[in-house]
Design an enzyme around this catalytic site. Structure first.
Site, mmCIF file in Angstrom:
data_model
loop_
_atom_site.group_PDB
_atom_site.id
_atom_site.type_symbol
_atom_site.label_atom_id
_atom_site.label_comp_id
_atom_site.label_asym_id
_atom_site.label_seq_id
_atom_site.Cartn_x
_atom_site.Cartn_y
_atom_site.Cartn_z
ATOM 1 N N SER A 177 3.470 4.327 -2.644
ATOM 2 C CA SER A 177 2.510 4.165 -3.828
ATOM 3 C C SER A 177 1.739 5.305 -3.907
ATOM 4 O O SER A 177 1.748 6.474 -3.100
ATOM 5 C CB SER A 177 1.499 2.948 -3.070
ATOM 6 O OG SER A 177 0.243 3.009 -4.144
ATOM 7 N N TYR A 207 -3.542 0.552 3.828
ATOM 8 C CA TYR A 207 -2.505 0.204 2.745
ATOM 9 C C TYR A 207 -1.976 1.720 2.466
ATOM 10 O O TYR A 207 -0.903 1.926 2.396
ATOM 11 C CB TYR A 207 -2.808 -0.605 1.542
ATOM 12 C CG TYR A 207 -2.059 -0.623 0.323
ATOM 13 C CD1 TYR A 207 -0.554 -1.233 0.557
ATOM 14 C CD2 TYR A 207 -1.878 0.473 -0.638
ATOM 15 C CE1 TYR A 207 0.161 -1.151 -0.501
ATOM 16 C CE2 TYR A 207 -0.953 0.537 -1.752
ATOM 17 C CZ TYR A 207 0.105 -0.459 -1.581
ATOM 18 O OH TYR A 207 1.045 -0.412 -2.508
#
Ligand code: NAP
Length: 251
Positions: free
Chosen positions: A146, A160
């Site tokens: 990501s 995350y």
């Protein structure tokens, strides 16, 4: 096409980016194994869609954060097709918006178990089937990281972001580990992509809030990530390993 008849397993392949990868892969000729966690209807609908388009696909239920499920998922691919040529570590989760000083161990354990431990366990099983060291015929792995890995996601989900940073480092290390064994390992870092993951993290309006920060001033579509993944899996990317490709509109 070079992908004709090759077998691809995509974790979290039933919705969002994973589903776009499965659709495009089926069109390219791959036989697709679609893993999902709980939404059986979505997985079955995608299998039916791919079959209606003349492709071949199966759905496999399993939590990538559970070792027994991971082993069962790969065993199901063995039983159905007897080979594995390509693998995408796509399944991933976010959590609700929080500062680090608000995070407890249960949240962090889930975040790392699914996003990091699950991805590493799955890649290990893929290597056992692809690597020449294990008698395999070679293959390719793509990990879905990501843009958060480089941005850090402060005030939102630093946990995350850290998990995706681990995926980047893991990609580099595994790529080097199996480089002489016929297995290429790369990653894609999507930016803000139009899927249901934002609502699942309690932020259904996240895309609208972030759109203006993207140099291209728009969110990405799952298909735009899928195209990068399919290229990295393909023989056209034969000299590309250990690479991390941003698909993030310049962010
Ligand atoms: P999504 O729309 O929420 O879809 C998630 C998929 O993963 C579903 O198929 C879901 O299955 C499955 N899944 C969730 N937890 C799982 C588990 N423990 N084991 C197996 N499967 C599981 O997500 P997405 O937006 O497509 O995200 C896909 C990947 O891209 C993730 O790794 C995410 O971190 C990454 N990413 C997304 C964005 C973005 O903006 N969307 C940006 C950067 C990176 P069920 O349907 O059964 O729940």
């Amino acid at each position: 096409m070079s992908a004709q008849g090759k077998v691809l397993l995509v974790t979290g392949g039933s919705r969002g980016i994973g589903a776009a990868i499965c659709r495009l892969a089926a069109k390219a000729g791959y036989v697709v194994a679609i893993n999902y966690a709980s939404n059986e209807a979505a997985a079955n609908a995608l299998v039916a869609e791919i079959k209606a388009g003349g492709g071949e696909a199966i759905a496999i239920k399993g939590d990538v954060g559970n070792e027994a499920d991971v082993l069962g998922m790969f065993a199901a691919v063995d039983a159905a097709f007897g080979r594995l040529d390509a693998f995408v570590n796509n399944a991933g989760v976010v959590d609700i918006k929080a500062r680090v000083d608000q995070m407890d161990a249960a949240r962090l354990e889930r975040m790392m178990r699914i996003n990091v431990i699950g991805s590493i366990l799955c890649a290990g099983e893929a290597v056992k089937r692809m690597s020449s060291l294990h008698g395999g015929a070679g293959g390719a792995i793509v990990n879905i990281s990501s843009a958060a890995a480089t941005l850090g996601s402060p005030g939102e989900y630093v946990d995350y972001a850290a998990a995706k940073g681990a995926i980047d480092t893991f990609t580099i290390g595994l790529a080097k580990e199996v480089a002489t064994e016929g297995v290429r390992v790369n990653a894609v870092r999507p930016g803000i992509i139009d899927t249901e993951i934002h609502a699942s993290g309690g932020q259904p309006d996240r895309i609208a809030a972030i759109r203006g920060m993207v140099p291209m001033k728009r969110e990405g579509q799952a298909e735009e990530v899928a195209h990068a993944v399919i290229w990295l899996l393909s023989d056209e990317a034969s000299y590309t390993t250990g690479s991390i490709l941003n698909v993030s509109g310049g962010r």
